[in-house]
Structures are given as structure tokens and as C-alpha cells.
Design an enzyme around this catalytic site. Structure first.
Site, PDB file in Angstrom:
ATOM      1  N   GLU A 179      11.286  14.840  69.723  1.00 14.55           N
ATOM      2  CA  GLU A 179      10.309  13.860  69.029  1.00 14.55           C
ATOM      3  C   GLU A 179      11.141  13.048  68.338  1.00 14.55           C
ATOM      4  O   GLU A 179      10.795  11.813  68.706  1.00 14.55           O
ATOM      5  CB  GLU A 179       9.305  14.417  67.621  1.00 14.55           C
ATOM      6  CG  GLU A 179       8.439  15.258  68.193  1.00 14.55           C
ATOM      7  CD  GLU A 179       6.894  14.593  69.476  1.00 14.55           C
ATOM      8  OE1 GLU A 179       7.330  13.361  69.425  1.00 14.55           O
ATOM      9  OE2 GLU A 179       6.401  15.529  69.293  1.00 14.55           O
ATOM     10  N   GLU A 180      12.124  12.970  67.911  1.00 13.11           N
ATOM     11  CA  GLU A 180      13.260  11.957  66.964  1.00 13.11           C
ATOM     12  C   GLU A 180      13.326  11.269  68.549  1.00 13.11           C
ATOM     13  O   GLU A 180      14.287  10.146  68.222  1.00 13.11           O
ATOM     14  CB  GLU A 180      14.540  12.873  65.874  1.00 13.11           C
ATOM     15  CG  GLU A 180      13.649  12.858  64.761  1.00 13.11           C
ATOM     16  CD  GLU A 180      15.219  13.802  64.382  1.00 13.11           C
ATOM     17  OE1 GLU A 180      16.037  13.732  64.675  1.00 13.11           O
ATOM     18  OE2 GLU A 180      14.493  14.508  63.789  1.00 13.11           O
ATOM     19  N   LEU A 181      13.831  12.585  69.012  1.00  7.42           N
ATOM     20  CA  LEU A 181      14.400  11.439  70.542  1.00  7.42           C
ATOM     21  C   LEU A 181      13.348  10.499  71.191  1.00  7.42           C
ATOM     22  O   LEU A 181      14.332   9.631  71.714  1.00  7.42           O
ATOM     23  CB  LEU A 181      15.490  12.693  71.736  1.00  7.42           C
ATOM     24  CG  LEU A 181      15.563  12.079  72.974  1.00  7.42           C
ATOM     25  CD1 LEU A 181      17.208  11.878  72.145  1.00  7.42           C
ATOM     26  CD2 LEU A 181      16.583  13.279  73.828  1.00  7.42           C
TER      27      LEU A 181
END
Length: 1162
Positions: free
Chosen positions: A85-87
Site C-alpha cells: 500500500e505504501e508503494l
């Protein structure tokens, strides 16, 4: 146009967000990286910095506020939904997502192959699917977004860690890249500031990782930056203003270095400013300077146009300043620095970058220059790898090396080619490499074209002249051709100097060189020159003559008159006639070259370009350079006036004479008529007073030289090699002649001195039977070659008067029986070759050749002994006695001898004892070769071994050398089939294994002795010129790579055969001094020594290693203490078979027998 930048120190929010798989990397790699970033003053963020209980949205907010994101992809990365999700958020922020800045993303592949991410292979792909399928989770389109984010990382320039370098070095590399990225972000914010509601600066465009970033990632920016700091004396606080010019060709990294230097300096000075110039002029420069330096102190100041520096001088000199003038291209850019710089406070630093060195050396206050060098191969490969974002494996590495070599280490060119080839397959790479010389990269080509467009017309012409015709030619030669164009001698040569100053050409070892990327641009410019240059390569469509005709047709009369140069490659054309009017209208023609690129120089193929009706040139031709290989005419046109001709080259031509009568050629300096087999006269060249070089090599019909050559007062070089019909030399005196080559003039029976200025004289292969007494007047003669003079029977007594003589070669002068008694010291003589002569003995006075380094007496059947004392010939390094079949004994040898080659001395029985007068010497390999000396007595063999052992002991102590574990230093070889008994470890075969004593790391052994017996049974008829016995050493349980070194052998010059009969013993002594590597041996418990015979590149299967031996040699005071422990440790593995040789294990360490041998040898 001018732009300016001043410094500010705003640092709001996190600078770097680190995205990684915590379970896998948190406690190792990432913790080291995080610490290194923080220590560098970079505000880095990892999820452990979060407040307990924070949600994923908090991380998203942090990503939005960051300037850079490091996405560290590892094998377990896809196990974590948070990572993915961060990516996705990182990808969104890097592409101007809603509410996002332009985030700079640096992907890092940590021990993860890129192909695994690309194809979602193995556990990496399985884990991605499993996370999406987690119980209770929603199976929506998240997996598509995750995959898109992962694939987006592949499209970016990435850093790759495959474990091949130390991890801390890789961390340092990341820190450098982040630092550079932050600097570019700052730089862009200064150039494009936009104020948001909150007052923070918005960056309008994301920084791109161009030359600056990759240059630093290779670790080379820091090295050059340090050199700059030293030149500018950055840390010195003295009140002395320093100027530094950073110079170099386009794309070499001048701006990058200047701005890195600026960042360092701005913290040390009260005011800092960068002024950037483009190709336009610099209006309002003074106003920009004043505004940039004073506005920060008082934003309310209003600056009017006019003489701003003078008006604001009092405020300006209150503080020291650092100012960078970047990309200066015009002197008026530097007007504020000319003369008295009253506005600069003492102690300031001024940095100037430019592609034109002359701007900083004419009229400017004293300026220290730094020329930015190109990248080394290693640096270039690392930069290129970072640019393409992948590792260089197999053939890609070799292709990359070629590309790095082609660019000459130019960073911008490497980056441009890297971007062009990123993601392409091997076939595409290979295809692109074939077009490098014809097609530029668009990015670098555009920049170089800008540099070219800024030249005046004379410089443009001179640049293209060199690129097309004179690249890699002698500097003086090229200068002569360019200088001849300007009748004003005061301006002569200015074009050459200016091109050097502008880094469009360079001079290396006296040759004019040009970077390949500039040469490619030049070839492209030829195609758009409007017919000024006609270049017709061998791959032109159709024949070269047809192509020439087609280009001529396309030119109108004015176009033909403008043709400056023609280069015509005849390699692939069919035989055709040339219209005799082809060149008549080309009144501006300066250069004409007809050649064969695909044929060897000595090919017997005839000319493919016929002149049935001759050939005509413009009536008032200005031709400077005429190079026509295999010119088909019998002579040049009678109406061709060589008034402006400088270089005439007609090799392999059909001419019988140059012109039908003598013509005045006042500018002609170079003439090459070599291998013109029908040439009978050069009398038409009698009126060329400025001729420097005349090449008549291979003119086999030339019988004599005209006495009119006396007029050639400036002739320096005369080559008559292979003129087999030449009978004599004229009675002339050529005062300037330095080199005379008469090699192979087989009918020349008498030589007479035609110049007392001679430095080099080749008479080899002539029919002379003596040298004239006048030879003693050649006081400048350095080189005299008399090889293969089969009739030469005597040498004059005046030989000793040749005080400058360095080399005297008399090889194969078979009638020469006496070498003269040298009554005068010849202190310059270095080389004396007397092999193949009939000399019976050398005079005792030969020892007065005090500087002699090489003496060759090989293949002399008359010599039975050497009566002269060589013990005082301290400089003699090489003594060759091969095939002296009647030589029975050797006297004491020179103390510093490096090579004695007595191969094939079949009658040699004894050597002096001791063999030489030993002296402390350097660590230089020495070898004594006695192959095929079958009569050599055993006592003499022992004396030889004793000599090389003592020679090794006396070599200078180099125990702190940090290079290699082993250095082969002294060796010998002689006939035999037994290893000396004192070698305490012996095995049958080529592999010797032994346990190492526990005290190995602390005991003071100084060297090791190695021995092998080699069978040459199948090698007898081999003619390899090089043979070496190589030992490869491998340790168990030690972090040491295998080491290889040479035990003994030989390398014959010129491929001379070295046939060996029967078995031979090779013995070598080598040091083992490297302290650092010795410490690594503490964990080793066994060593394996593998011996093999090679030809320098590969193993020689016909030679078999029959026996191998090894011994350690200790310092005398410790040897007795060591012997007891070593014997106890090693003798446990003894296992004898017949003849006292072990079948596979070494013997015990018998120190008593070993030291007994040493005492006898002394």
C-alpha cells in the site's frame, strides 16, 4: 541569458521516506542505512518513528510530505500488505497525484533479481497473491494496483545490491545518491520558486536523475570534489581571494562539481551566489550580481541598472563571498573579475566553469585551473550500470566496456547511451555499437552541436579538417597543415590552439586526438555540409566513383567551387575509369585522399581507379594534401603546380617519376613514394628546400639518388629500406638528417657518411664489408644496426668515439671474428648484440662498457670460455649465451643480473663458485636458464641453486607490501629428474597438499622454495616462444582467493623457438610478506599447491609435471626454535613409497638436513 541562485536553509518535514519489509531488513540493512542517512544530516523516516496506534493514513501523510522515497524491494517484500500500500502511494505521489508533491523515487533491489519482480516469479509472486487472498480480506482491484506499482519501479533508474560488494559501501552509495537528489531538488526550487498558502516552496517539476546523480553514485564525484577543495584551499581562513577555473569538454561534469563545491562553501561564507550562463550574452550581469549577493541581507533594497558593482561596492566588501560563474563562454561574462576587483572582499572564493580554457588565461586575475578528467573504465562501468538500472552480466559487460571506451569516459554521453539502451536486448546493443561512429545519441549530439555552432568559420573548418583527415596524426604535422592557410604569420596556428583550449581536440604523446563522440558528430556534419566535404566510404551505395559523380551532379558550379575535401574509399568498388575533368572546377580543394580501407598495405592488388586520359586539377590549385594510394599514372600532371602542396603521398603507385621536370615546391614537407616499384628517379624533387621526411621504402627500381638532394637542407628522415637496386649514396652533406634507413639495400657495397647529425642509422642487410673511418665523426649517433651484414669482417678502432651510442646490433655478421679493443669508455652504450658472429673471445676492455645492460653472445660456436671479469659490470641485466655449443665454463656473473639464458650450451660443465658477487637488490624477478645443458655437473647445479637462494635472501625487505601474497623473485631450471633432497615436502604428480603448522601466523618465515620436475617428452618438437611453470595456491578455511604465481620459465623475443629435450628441474624462491593476508591465514589449516605448464595463456598439454616439492625458509635466529614444533606437526602425515617419494602426502619437515644443506651451500 543569465539566471542566478542564492542559498537558503529551509528543511521542513521528513526528507526521505524508507519503504521496506521490516521482518526481513529492519535489524540489519535498513538500520545501517537509517543511521547513515541521519549521520549525514538527512531527515530520514521509517515506520518505527510512528507513534504507537497511528494508522496507515498517517504513513500516507508522511509520504506526501517527503521529498524522496527509497523503495527497498527484497525477497519477502510481498508478504506485507503495508509495504504494498505504501508503494502504491509512493507511485501516486511521484506522478503528481492529488495533494502530492513531486516525490523522487529511488528503487533499491536488495538481493533480488529484477526478473523476479518483472515476472512475479517464485515466492515473490505467490506471496503477492496470498496477501490478496487473506481470510476476511476483500478481493478487489488492489492486486492490480500493487502490480502496477511494482512494475513502475522497474521503469526507474535503480540501485542494485547483489552482495558482490561490502554492504557498508552500498549504504554509502545510497547516501551519496540521496544527497545529490536533495541538492537537485533544492536547485530546482531556487530556479522555480512558487509560494503556497502556507509559505512553503513548491517544486514545479520533479528532479530527474541525470548526470549529476549517477556521477556521484559511482563514487567519483567525491574524489574530484576533494581535488577541487585542495586547489581552492576551502578550509583556509586566510585573507587571500582565490579563483578556480573548472574546465573540460561538454558533458564531462563541470557544472556538477561546481555546484557540489558551492553547497560546501555556502556554509562557510556570508554570501553565496550561482550565476548560470547560456549561449546568449549576459545583459545586466552586474545588477544580477549585486541583487543576488545583497538582497538576502536587505530585501527592501532597490537596484537600478548601470554601474551596479561600483555603486554598491561599500556594502559588497563587508562580507566574504562565494560566487560560481557557470558555463562561461564569452570574455564579457568575466568583466566583473577583470583588473582590480574592488567589490570582492579579500578571502572570498570565485569558481568559474567553462569549455574554453583561454578565457581564464588571458586578462583574468591569476586563476588556478582544474581540468575535469574522463572516467576510468571502472568508474564508467558503474555509472553506466546505474543508468541502465540493471547488472552487467556475460556479454553485456563486454559490450558495456566497448561503450565506455568509445565515450572516453564522458559521463553525459554514458548516461545518454544508457537511457537509449535501457531495457533493450543484446542484439539491439550490438547493432547500436556498430553505428556509434556514424550516429550520435540525440542528447549528447545536440549539446556537442551547440558547441560547434558557437565557433567561427575558420575554427569550424579546422575542426572538420582534423576529424576527417588528420585524427591521431603528429601534432607538428597537423599544425603545419593548419598554419599554412593564414599568410599572416602572427596568426598562424591560432585555430589549433583555440580548438585545444575549447577541448574539441587534445594532444596525447605528441598526437592530435579527438573524443569519439566528437568525431561522430563531425561525420554527421559532413553529410550536412552542403558538399564542402565529400566523404565516400566503402559501404556507399554503388561504387565510390558513381557516388562521387552523383554528388558532383547534385552540386552547382558554386557548390563545386566550395568543395574543401574529398575522401574516397576504393575497397568495394569495381575497376572503373575516372573522368579527367572531375576535379577541375574544385578551386577550393585542399585535401584529396584515395585509399583502400579493407586491403592490407602490402596487398598486390592493383588500382581500381583508372586514368585513361590522365587527370587535371584547377589551374591555380591550392591543394595542400594529396594522398592517393596506388596512383595509376606514370607521373603527376605536368600542369600541376605544387606551390601550396605540403604533404604528397603516392604509396604503391605506378609512377616512374613525380613530375617530368623539377618543380618548385616551397611548402612541401612530407613525401611518401614507398613501394612504388617502377620509380627510377626522384630528380624532379630536387627543388623542395623545406622537405622534412622522404619515404622511398620498397622502391626496387631506384638505383641512385641525385646529387641535387644537397638542396634538401631541412631533411630529417630518409627511408630507403628495401631499395634492392640502390648501388651507392651520392657525395652530399645533409646537415639536418637524423635518421637514415638503408635496411635490405642488398646491392649497397659501400657506405659513406652523408650527415654528421645522424642519430639513427640502419645498415642491416646491406653488402658492406667495412665501415668508413668517418663513422667516428657521428658523435650524436645513438642507434647503429648492422645485423645480417654477411660481408662485414672488421669494425673500425674509432668505434669508441661514438660517445652517444646506446645500441649496437651486429647479429648474424658471420664473418666478424674480432670485436675491437675499446680504448675509450662508452658510457652511453646499453645494448650490444653479437649473436651469430664468429668472434672467438671478447676483449678484456669490454668491462669498460660501464652502462651496458644487455649483452648477447648467442649462437657463437667459437667461444669456449669468457675470459673477461663480469663481476664489475654492475648495470648488466641480461646475458644471453644460447647455443654457444663449445662453451665449457662460466665465470663469475654480474651482481645485478636479472636473466642468464644459457639454453643449448651442450658442452657447459662448470660454473664459478660462487656464481656471482651478491649485493642487496630490489625485488625484481631473476632467472638463470640452463635448459638442454646436459653436461652440467651436479656440483655446478648445487652452486646455481645456492646462488639464486642467496640472491633471494638479499632482496630488499618488502614485508609491508599490500598487493599480493606471493612474488616470484628468483628461479632456475636445468636438466634432471630429481628434486633436491632438502625439499621436505615432495610428491609424485602436480598437486601437493599439506597441513599448515599452527604457528604459521606468528613465526618469522621469510620465503618459500618450490620445485617441480617437468617431462618434455612430447614437447620436443614444439616451437612455443613462451613457457612458464605456474603454481596455484588455495587455502582451506581461510577467506583468501586462490593465488597464482610463476615458478620459472622463459619468454623468447620475436617468437624464437625454444625446443627442450628430456626432463628438467625448475626451482623458484618467492617471498610471502604481506602482513594483512598473513593474518587471514590464522584460520587456514591446509594448503593445496597445483602446478601446471602454460604458454602464457593456456596449459601446455604436452608437458607433464612429474614431481612437486615445497619448503618454508625461516629467518636464521628463529629457525631452530621453529623446527621442533613444525616437525612434530607435519611428520604425522608422512607416507613413503619407493624411491622415498610419498604417494600422496608430504614428508616430515627435516630441518636438520635442510640446515646442513644451507651450511654446505655457504
Amino acid at each position: 541569458m543569465v539566471t542566478s541562485s542564492s542559498c537558503s536553509n529551509v528543511n521542513v518535514g521528513p526528507e526521505v521516506f524508507i519503504n521496506f519489509r521490516g521482518k526481513e531488513l529492519r535489524k540489519n540493512f535498513v538500520s545501517h542505512l537509517y543511521k547513515a542517512l541521519r549521520q549525514s544530516g538527512i531527515n530520514a523516516f521509517i515506520d518505527s518513528d510512528m507513534v504507537v496506534g497511528d494508522k496507515l493514513t498517517t504513513l500516507f501523510k508522511t509520504i506526501e510530505e517527503s521529498k524522496i522515497a527509497l523503495a527497498i524491494l527484497s525477497s519477502k517484500y510481498t508478504e506485507s500488505q503495508w509495504c504494498l500500500e505504501e508503494l502504491v502511494k509512493i507511485k501516486e505521489c511521484s506522478t503528481n497525484g492529488e495533494g502530492c508533491k513531486n516525490l523522487v523515487v529511488i528503487p533499491i533491489f536488495y538481493k533480488l533479481d529484477i526478473s523476479i519482480v518483472k515476472e512475479l516469479k517464485d515466492d515473490f509472486g505467490v506471496n503477492l497473491l496470498n496477501v490478496w487472498r487473506e481470510p476476511g480480506g476483500v478481493r478487489d482491484d488492489r492486486i492490480v494496483k500493487w502490480n502496477e506499482a511494482l512494475q513502475d519501479m522497474l521503469s526507474r533508474a535503480a540501485l542494485i545490491y547483489d552482495g558482490s560488494i561490502e554492504e557498508n559501501a552500498f549504504v554509502a552509495k545510497i547516501v551519496r545518491k540521496v544527497n545529490d537528489a536533495l541538492y537537485l531538488i533544492w536547485e530546482q526550487s531556487q530556479a522555480n520558486p512558487k509560494t503556497q498558502e502556507g509559505g512553503a516552496e513548491e517544486i514545479s517539476n520533479p528532479p530527474k536523475f541525470k548526470t549529476y546523480i549517477v556521477l556521484s553514485s559511482a563514487g567519483i564525484g567525491e574524489k574530484r570534489l576533494k581535488q577541487l577543495e585542495e586547489k581552492l584551499d576551502v578550509d583556509c581562513n586566510e585573507d587571500e581571494t582565490r579563483f578556480l577555473g573548472i574546465v573540460g569538454m561538454a558533458g564531462i561534469g563541470k557544472t556538477y562539481l561546481a555546484k557540489k563545491l558551492f553547497v560546501k562553501l555556502e556554509m562557510k561564507f556570508g554570501r553565496a551566489l550561482i550565476i548560470e550562463f547560456d549561449c546568449d550574452n549576459s545583459n545586466w550581469l552586474e545588477k544580477r550580481l549585486v541583487e543576488g549577493l545583497l538582497k538576502k541581507d536587505d530585501p527592501s533594497l532597490i537596484f537600478a541598472d548601470g554601474n551596479s558593482l561600483e555603486d554598491w561596492k561599500n556594502l559588497l566588501i563587508e562580507k566574504k563571498v562565494v560566487v560560481v560563474f557557470d558555463n562561461v563562454s564569452d570574455k564579457k561574462h568575466l568583466e566583473p573579475l577583470m583588473g582590480v576587483c574592488g567589490w570582492i572582499k579579500r578571502g572570498s572564493r570565485i569558481v568559474i566553469t567553462t569549455r574554453d580554457k583561454s578565457l581564464l588565461t588571458e586578462g583574468l586575475t591569476e586563476c588556478n585551473l582544474y581540468e575535469v578528467p574522463g572516467l576510468t573504465e571502472r568508474e564508467g562501468l558503474e555509472l553506466f550500470r546505474d543508468t541502465i538500472g540493471t547488472t552487467l552480466e556475460e556479454n553485456f559487460m563486454e559490450l558495456s566496456r566497448k561503450l565506455v571506451g568509445f565515450t572516453g569516459g564522458n559521463p553525459l554521453a554514458l548516461e545518454a547511451f544508457g537511457e537509449e539502451l535501457r531495457g533493450k536486448d543484446e542484439d539491439h546493443w550490438e547493432a547500436r555499437l556498430t553505428t556509434l561512429t556514424k550516429v550520435s545519441s540525440e542528447k549528447i549530439g545536440k549539446l556537442l552541436r551547440t558547441c560547434f555552432d558557437g565557433l567561427n568559420q575558420k575554427l569550424k573548418d579546422a575542426f572538420l579538417d582534423i576529424a576527417i583527415f588528420f585524427r591521431s596524426q603528429d601534432e607538428k604535422y597537423v599544425r603545419s597543415l593548419l598554419e599554412s592557410f593564414d599568410t599572416d604569420t602572427s596568426k598562424a596556428g591560432t585555430e589549433f590552439r583555440e580548438l585545444v583550449d575549447k577541448f574539441l581536440i587534445g594532444v596525447s604523446d605528441g598526437r592530435v586526438e579527438m573524443n569519439n563522440i566528437l568525431s561522430t558528430m563531425a561525420m554527421e556534419l559532413v553529410e550536412t555540409s552542403g558538399g564542402k566535404y565529400l566523404s565516400l566510404p566503402s559501404d556507399s551505395a554503388g561504387s565510390s566513383t558513381d557516388a562521387l559523380k552523383n554528388k558532383q551532379v547534385s552540386l552547382d558550379q558554386q557548390g563545386k567551387e566550395g568543395v574543401r575535401g574529398i575522401i574516397l574509399d576504393m575497397s568495394n568498388m569495381e575497376e572503373k575509369p575516372l573522368d579527367n575533368q572531375t576535379f577541375v572546377s574544385m578551386s577550393s580543394l585542399l585535401y584529396l585522399k584515395v585509399y583502400y580501407s579493407l586491403c592490407t598495405m602490402h596487398s598486390t592488388a592493383g588500382c581500381k581507379l583508372n586514368l585513361p586520359d590522365g587527370v587535371y586539377f584547377p589551374k591555380d590549385n591550392i591543394l595542400r594534401y594529396l594522398d592517393w594510394m596506388r596512383f595509376p599514372g606514370k607521373e603527376l600532371p605536368s600542369d600541376f603546380e605544387p606551390t601550396n602542396l605540403i604533404d604528397l603521398r603516392l604509396p604503391y603507385s605506378k609512377i616512374k617519376c613525380v613530375w617530368d621536370c623539377a618543380k618548385v615546391a616551397p611548402k612541401l614537407k612530407w613525401v611518401d613514394l614507398s613501394h612504388s616499384s617502377e620509380l627510377t628517379s626522384i630528380s624532379s624533387l630536387s627543388d623542395v628546400p623545406n622537405l622534412i621526411r622522404l619515404n622511398l621504402e620498397g622502391c626496387i627500381s631506384l638505383k641512385e639518388l641525385p646529387e641535387e638532394m644537397q638542396k634538401m637542407k631541412k631533411l630529417v628522415f630518409l627511408n630507403l629500406r628495401g631499395c634492392t637496386s640502390l648501388l651507392s649514396l651520392p657525395k652530399i652533406s645533409l646537415d639536418s638528417l637524423k635518421t637514415l634507413i638503408l635496411s635490405g639495400c642488398s646491392k649497397l657495397r659501400a657506405f659513406q657518411v652523408i650527415s654528421e647529425s645522424l642519430e639513427t642509422l640502419f645498415l642491416n642487410g646491406t653488402a658492406i664489408d667495412e665501415l668508413p673511418p668517418a663513422i667516428g665523426t657521428l658523435h650524436r649517433l645513438e642507434f647503429l644496426n648492422l645485423k645480417d651484414c654477411a660481408n662485414l669482417a672488421t669494425l673500425p678502432d674509432c668505434l669508441g668515439k661514438l660517445k652517444s651510442l646506446q645500441e649496437l646490433k651486429l647479429s648474424r655478421c658471420s664473418k666478424l671474428e674480432v670485436f675491437p679493443d675499446v680504448k675509450e669508455i662508452m658510457e652511453s652504450l646499453r645494448v650490444l648484440l653479437l649473436d651469430g658472429t664468429s668472434i672467438t673471445e671478447m676483449p678484456s676492455s669490454v668491462i669498460y662498457l660501464s652502462s651496458l645492460r644487455r649483452l648477447c653472445l648467442s649462437r657463437n660456436d667459437q667461444i669456449r670460455s669468457l675470459q673477461f671479469d663480469m663481476g664489475h659490470m654492475f648495470h648488466l641485466k641480461w646475458l644471453e649465451l644460447k647455443y654457444c655449443t663449445n662453451l665449457t665454463s662460466l665465470p663469475r656473473l654480474p651482481p645485478n643480473l636479472q636473466c642468464l639464458n644459457a639454453h643449448g650450451c651442450s658442452s657447459l660443465r662448470t660454473v664459478a663458485s660462487p656464481l656471482d658477487l651478491l649485493m642487496s637488490t630490489e625485488q625484481i624477478h631473476s632467472t638463470y636458464i640452463f635448459t638442454n645443458c646436459h653436461e652440467l655437473e651436479q656440483g655446478s647445479k648445487n652452486d646455481i641453486i645456492s646462488c639464486i637462494q642467496k640472491k633471494n635472501e638479499l632482496m630488499s625487505d618488502d614485508r609491508y607490501n599490500q598487493d599480493f601474497v606471493f612474488k616470484a623473485l628468483t628461479s632456475t631450471c636445468f636438466p634432471g629428474d630429481d628434486i633436491p633432497a632438502w625439499f621436505n615436502h615432495q610428491v609424485l604428480g602436480s598437486v601437493l597438499k599439506l597441513e599448515l603448522p599452527q604457528h604459521l601466523n606468528t613465526c618469522r618465515f621469510t620465503r618459500i622454495a618450490l620445485a617441480v620436475v617437468v617431462s618434455f617428452k612430447e614437447y620436443r618438437y614444439q616451437n612455443n616462444s613462451t613457457l612458464q611453470v605456474k603454481c596455484t595456491c588455495e587455502f582451506t578455511n581461510a577467506s583468501l582467493s586462490p593465488e597464482s604465481f610463476i615458478v620459472g620459465g622463459w619468454s623468447e623475443p620475436g617468437g624464437e623457438p625454444h625446443t627442450v629435450e628430456s626432463d628438467h628441474v625448475f626451482i623458484g624462491y618467492t617471498t610471502w610478506f604481506n602482513i594483512k593476508k598473513r593474518q587471514q591465514l590464522s584460520s587456514a589449516n591446509e594448503v593445496s599447491l597445483r602446478f601446471e605448464v602454460t604458454n602464457g595463456t593456456s596449459a601446455v598439454a604436452e608437458c607433464e609435471v612429474m614431481k612437486s616439492g615445497f619448503s618454508l625458509v625461516y629467518e636464521p635466529e628463529e629457525a631452530e626454535n621453529t623446527s621442533r614444533d613444525a616437525t612434530s606437526s607435519l611428520e604425522k602425515r608422512s607416507s613413503y613409497t619407493e624411491d622415498d617419494y610419498p604417494s600422496g602426502s608430504p614428508t616430515g619437515f627435516d630441518f636438520k638436513r635442510y640446515f646442513s644443506f644451507l651450511r654446505r651451500a655457504q
